[in-house]
Design a protein around this motif. Structure first.
Motif, PDB file in Angstrom:
ATOM      1  N   UNK A 142      -3.395  33.176 -21.813  1.00 49.72           N
ATOM      2  CA  UNK A 142      -4.904  32.854 -21.407  1.00 49.72           C
ATOM      3  C   UNK A 142      -5.904  32.597 -22.504  1.00 49.72           C
ATOM      4  N   UNK A 143      -6.696  31.677 -22.058  1.00 52.64           N
ATOM      5  CA  UNK A 143      -7.756  31.008 -22.972  1.00 52.64           C
ATOM      6  C   UNK A 143      -7.104  30.066 -24.086  1.00 52.64           C
ATOM      7  N   UNK A 144      -5.924  29.697 -24.111  1.00 50.65           N
ATOM      8  CA  UNK A 144      -5.061  28.723 -24.958  1.00 50.65           C
ATOM      9  C   UNK A 144      -5.599  27.501 -24.730  1.00 50.65           C
ATOM     10  N   UNK A 145      -6.063  27.075 -23.559  1.00 45.54           N
ATOM     11  CA  UNK A 145      -6.538  25.819 -23.684  1.00 45.54           C
ATOM     12  C   UNK A 145      -5.517  24.966 -22.791  1.00 45.54           C
ATOM     13  N   UNK A 146      -4.823  25.380 -21.764  1.00 39.08           N
ATOM     14  CA  UNK A 146      -3.969  24.766 -21.036  1.00 39.08           C
ATOM     15  C   UNK A 146      -4.569  23.772 -20.081  1.00 39.08           C
ATOM     16  N   UNK A 147      -5.432  24.244 -19.149  1.00 41.70           N
ATOM     17  CA  UNK A 147      -6.357  23.399 -18.169  1.00 41.70           C
ATOM     18  C   UNK A 147      -7.145  22.636 -18.998  1.00 41.70           C
ATOM     19  N   UNK A 148      -7.734  22.802 -19.940  1.00 38.76           N
ATOM     20  CA  UNK A 148      -8.607  21.716 -20.706  1.00 38.76           C
ATOM     21  C   UNK A 148      -7.683  20.694 -21.114  1.00 38.76           C
ATOM     22  N   UNK A 149      -6.525  21.055 -21.789  1.00 33.45           N
ATOM     23  CA  UNK A 149      -5.874  19.964 -22.219  1.00 33.45           C
ATOM     24  C   UNK A 149      -5.194  19.031 -21.255  1.00 33.45           C
ATOM     25  N   UNK A 150      -4.819  19.789 -19.850  1.00 29.26           N
ATOM     26  CA  UNK A 150      -4.195  18.843 -18.870  1.00 29.26           C
ATOM     27  C   UNK A 150      -5.683  17.893 -18.402  1.00 29.26           C
ATOM     28  N   UNK A 151      -6.804  18.532 -18.258  1.00 29.15           N
ATOM     29  CA  UNK A 151      -7.798  17.798 -17.812  1.00 29.15           C
ATOM     30  C   UNK A 151      -8.018  16.749 -18.797  1.00 29.15           C
ATOM     31  N   UNK A 152      -7.659  16.561 -19.963  1.00 30.37           N
ATOM     32  CA  UNK A 152      -7.942  15.467 -20.887  1.00 30.37           C
ATOM     33  C   UNK A 152      -7.104  14.577 -20.809  1.00 30.37           C
ATOM     34  N   UNK A 153      -5.837  14.935 -20.611  1.00 29.23           N
ATOM     35  CA  UNK A 153      -4.469  14.057 -20.493  1.00 29.23           C
ATOM     36  C   UNK A 153      -4.534  13.374 -19.341  1.00 29.23           C
ATOM     37  N   UNK A 154      -4.713  14.034 -18.135  1.00 29.15           N
ATOM     38  CA  UNK A 154      -4.744  13.275 -17.030  1.00 29.15           C
ATOM     39  C   UNK A 154      -5.975  12.442 -16.389  1.00 29.15           C
ATOM     40  N   UNK A 155      -7.242  13.034 -16.933  1.00 30.79           N
ATOM     41  CA  UNK A 155      -8.404  12.424 -16.551  1.00 30.79           C
ATOM     42  C   UNK A 155      -8.908  11.332 -17.696  1.00 30.79           C
ATOM     43  N   UNK A 156      -8.384  11.368 -18.877  1.00 32.79           N
ATOM     44  CA  UNK A 156      -8.584  10.295 -19.697  1.00 32.79           C
ATOM     45  C   UNK A 156     -10.084  10.326 -20.313  1.00 32.79           C
ATOM     46  N   UNK A 157     -10.898  11.691 -20.383  1.00 33.63           N
ATOM     47  CA  UNK A 157     -11.931  11.902 -20.996  1.00 33.63           C
ATOM     48  C   UNK A 157     -11.719  13.166 -21.762  1.00 33.63           C
ATOM     49  N   UNK A 158     -12.376  13.304 -23.030  1.00 29.46           N
ATOM     50  CA  UNK A 158     -12.446  14.194 -23.878  1.00 29.46           C
ATOM     51  C   UNK A 158     -13.495  15.320 -23.484  1.00 29.46           C
ATOM     52  N   UNK A 159     -13.021  16.405 -23.690  1.00 34.08           N
ATOM     53  CA  UNK A 159     -13.786  17.629 -23.279  1.00 34.08           C
ATOM     54  C   UNK A 159     -15.027  17.909 -24.262  1.00 34.08           C
ATOM     55  N   UNK A 160     -16.166  18.616 -23.543  1.00 39.03           N
ATOM     56  CA  UNK A 160     -17.599  18.766 -24.068  1.00 39.03           C
ATOM     57  C   UNK A 160     -17.500  19.821 -25.067  1.00 39.03           C
ATOM     58  N   UNK A 161     -16.412  20.773 -25.130  1.00 40.93           N
ATOM     59  CA  UNK A 161     -16.447  21.746 -26.038  1.00 40.93           C
ATOM     60  C   UNK A 161     -16.740  23.214 -25.183  1.00 40.93           C
ATOM     61  N   UNK A 162     -17.192  22.782 -23.959  1.00 39.85           N
ATOM     62  CA  UNK A 162     -17.650  23.885 -23.125  1.00 39.85           C
ATOM     63  C   UNK A 162     -16.686  24.108 -21.610  1.00 39.85           C
ATOM     64  N   UNK A 163     -15.564  23.476 -21.835  1.00 42.07           N
ATOM     65  CA  UNK A 163     -14.571  23.269 -20.704  1.00 42.07           C
ATOM     66  C   UNK A 163     -14.693  22.465 -19.455  1.00 42.07           C
TER      67      UNK A 163
END
Length: 553
Positions: A142-163
């Motif tokens: 938990x909190x390793x950044x799995x969902x955030x990484x998938x969001x970046x890979x599939x959505x094509x937009x970087x994260x804002x640092x706050x999830x």
């Protein structure tokens, strides 16, 4: 020829040594001799071949996937002039067109003598498929950044640092509030014929249907829960959806802690090839984490060589050895700055599926078997089932049986419609996940049931026998021991009725055990893999005998 094939033939004895394979990738003078079997072809040059020679080359290409241009049969890197290389690549492109395939230049290199060599991937999509598909299970604490990484890979937009990137991955309100995944979600990433990622950011109006239509390769990610209390859901995703690969996500800030060990041990036990992604390198450099990963891999008994991927050559080496299970690729990325994401995209593009074309064709010839992982009723649409087709082919109108019910029987049903990747389809083939709408509402439906051909005359069972290896138990397992058993998409408490060779079984011991499902019958078959877990106790095994229920008139 349905995916990326090894630069080193898996059947070649020269490739059994991990360090040999890795070192030769960086050798400026030679490669291993061309393998007689496999999907690698060395060609010094292909310049202006005669018509007969061209047809012979096309026939050869049907059994090949990787062309090394500028390399002699012995493996010596001779190289070509720019003109000869251009003409050779054009000829190779014409050969691919003749096959209905595409060509992708994986890497090019200029030798010390100024001459050039190129490595080219020829990929042909099977005639009965729109694209090549692989399933990747995403694991990690938990909190390793799995969902955030998938969001970046599939959505094509970087994260804002706050999830922000992970919000599209969550399915429930409590997941949005807590920031923790508790269910299994599916996300897709497509690749064009030229290896470019197709994400939702490619266009303001792009949809999942358009990604599927324009992709020659489709990666389906299974975002699994990382928290300890959701471990059974995570095991169900790994066991029930039969992913081709597992992506273990580790935070550079925290290291390999918590459930990372447990998740990796389960993947190893289920023989799922895996690779590692270290996230949050924008916060903490990955140096210490990389140093600790070698000992981390030894703790779960994987006995593999860690390979930190730093450039394109490392990506090809990683893809080459992924199915050989001798190298663990490690990617260091940041979902905020984007560092390392391009290499991860390239790796996912060349990542091979775990089932060969011949094996897939064999499975498609068998009677259908669809494992149900989710079920719900959608308004007036009817009964919806989600799961994985293990064998056979399904089409609209196919008549099947569903069960087992509480008495072990099966009920007749018919398929009303089919969906894959949120898009309607007419056919589902073995190895593909899908959503199925039935023409009949089944009130007693539950996850873990199966859809089968009526010809199977199937029955559920309460008792089954399995050869079991105990991975850990604080004392010993005796008859009467109750544990949660995972068999494919089945998850149910089972009781140990008897142990074949002794009164009990300890850690690192093997024996044949007779189990009984505690609540209701299930449909299991000989040869299925079994995983059980109760507290700290866990073990794996294979079903050897099934005792179907006797139906009374």
């Amino acid at each position: 020829m349905d995916s990326f094939f090894s630069l080193f033939d898996p059947n070649c004895s020269d490739c059994s040594n991990d360090e040999f394979a890795i070192d030769n990738m960086n050798n400026q003078h030679s490669l291993p001799p061309e393998p007689q079997l496999g999907n690698v072809e060395y060609k010094l040059k292909i310049v202006n071949p005669t018509k007969q020679r061209f047809e012979h080359l096309v026939t050869q290409a049907m059994a090949k996937a990787i062309y090394e241009i500028g390399v002699e049969d012995s493996g010596i890197l001779t190289g070509l002039s720019k003109l000869d290389m251009t003409v050779s690549l054009h000829t190779l492109h014409e050969m691919a067109n003749k096959l209905g395939a595409t060509t992708t230049i994986l890497r090019e290199r200029v030798l010390d003598n100024g001459r050039n060599i190129s490595e080219v991937l020829i990929r042909k999509i099977p005639d009965d498929q729109n694209c090549i598909e692989i399933r990747v299970a995403v694991l990690g604490n938990a909190d390793a950044g799995k969902s955030t990484l998938l969001g970046v890979l599939t959505q094509g937009s970087l994260d804002n640092g706050r999830g922000r990137a992970r919000l599209n991955m969550f399915r429930h309100l409590h997941e949005v509030i807590s920031g923790r995944t508790s269910s299994i979600s599916h996300e897709i990433l497509g690749f064009s014929a030229y290896g470019n990622p197709l994400t939702y950011n490619c266009s303001d109006l792009i949809t999942a249907e358009e990604i599927c239509e324009n992709s020659t390769k489709l990666v389906t990610f299974l975002d699994l829960a990382g928290h300890k209390k959701y471990i059974r859901t995570t095991i169900r995703g790994l066991s029930g959806y039969s992913p081709h690969h597992a992506m273990l996500v580790i935070s550079s800030a925290a290291g390999a802690v918590g459930m990372a060990h447990e998740h990796l041990a389960i993947a190893v036990a289920l023989n799922v090839p895996f690779f590692i992604v270290v996230t949050k390198i924008d916060l903490v450099p990955a140096t210490n984490t990389l140093q600790s990963l070698e000992s981390f891999l030894k703790q779960v008994g994987s006995r593999r060589v860690p390979l930190a991927v730093k450039n394109l050559d490392d990506v090809i080496t990683a893809g080459t050895n992924q199915l050989l299970e001798n190298v663990v690729p490690i990617f260091c990325v940041s979902s905020v700055s984007g560092d390392g994401l391009s290499l991860l995209y390239k790796f996912l593009h060349v990542l091979p599926p775990g089932v060969s074309t011949k094996e897939r064709e064999r499975l498609e010839q068998e009677s259908p078997e669809f494992q149900i992982d989710e079920n719900f009723k959608a308004g007036d649409v009817g009964q919806i089932l989600g799961g994985l087709l293990m064998k056979g082919v399904l089409t609209e109108g196919t008549k099947l049986i569903i069960g087992p019910m509480k008495n072990g029987t099966f009920q007749d049903v018919s398929i009303k419609s089919l969906h894959r990747n949120r898009v309607p389809c007419r056919m589902v083939r073995a190895g593909q996940s899908a959503a199925i709408c039935l023409d009949t509402y089944i009130p007693a439906l539950r996850n873990g049931m199966v859809l089968l051909s009526p010809e199977e005359n199937a029955r559920g069972c309460l008792f089954f026998q399995a050869n079991v290896s105990v991975l850990f138990h604080a004392t010993a397992i005796y008859p009467g021991f109750q544990t949660t058993v995972h068999i494919g998409n089945i998850r149910q408490t089972a009781v140990v009725i008897g142990i074949c060779s002794s009164k009990c079984i300890h850690t690192n011991e093997r024996d044949s055990i007779l189990f009984k499902f505690k609540l209701h019958p299930e449909y299991v078959t000989v040869g299925q893999r079994l995983l059980f877990r109760e507290g700290s106790a866990k073990g794996i095994g294979e079903i050897t005998q099934v005792f179907p229920l006797t139906l009374t008139p």
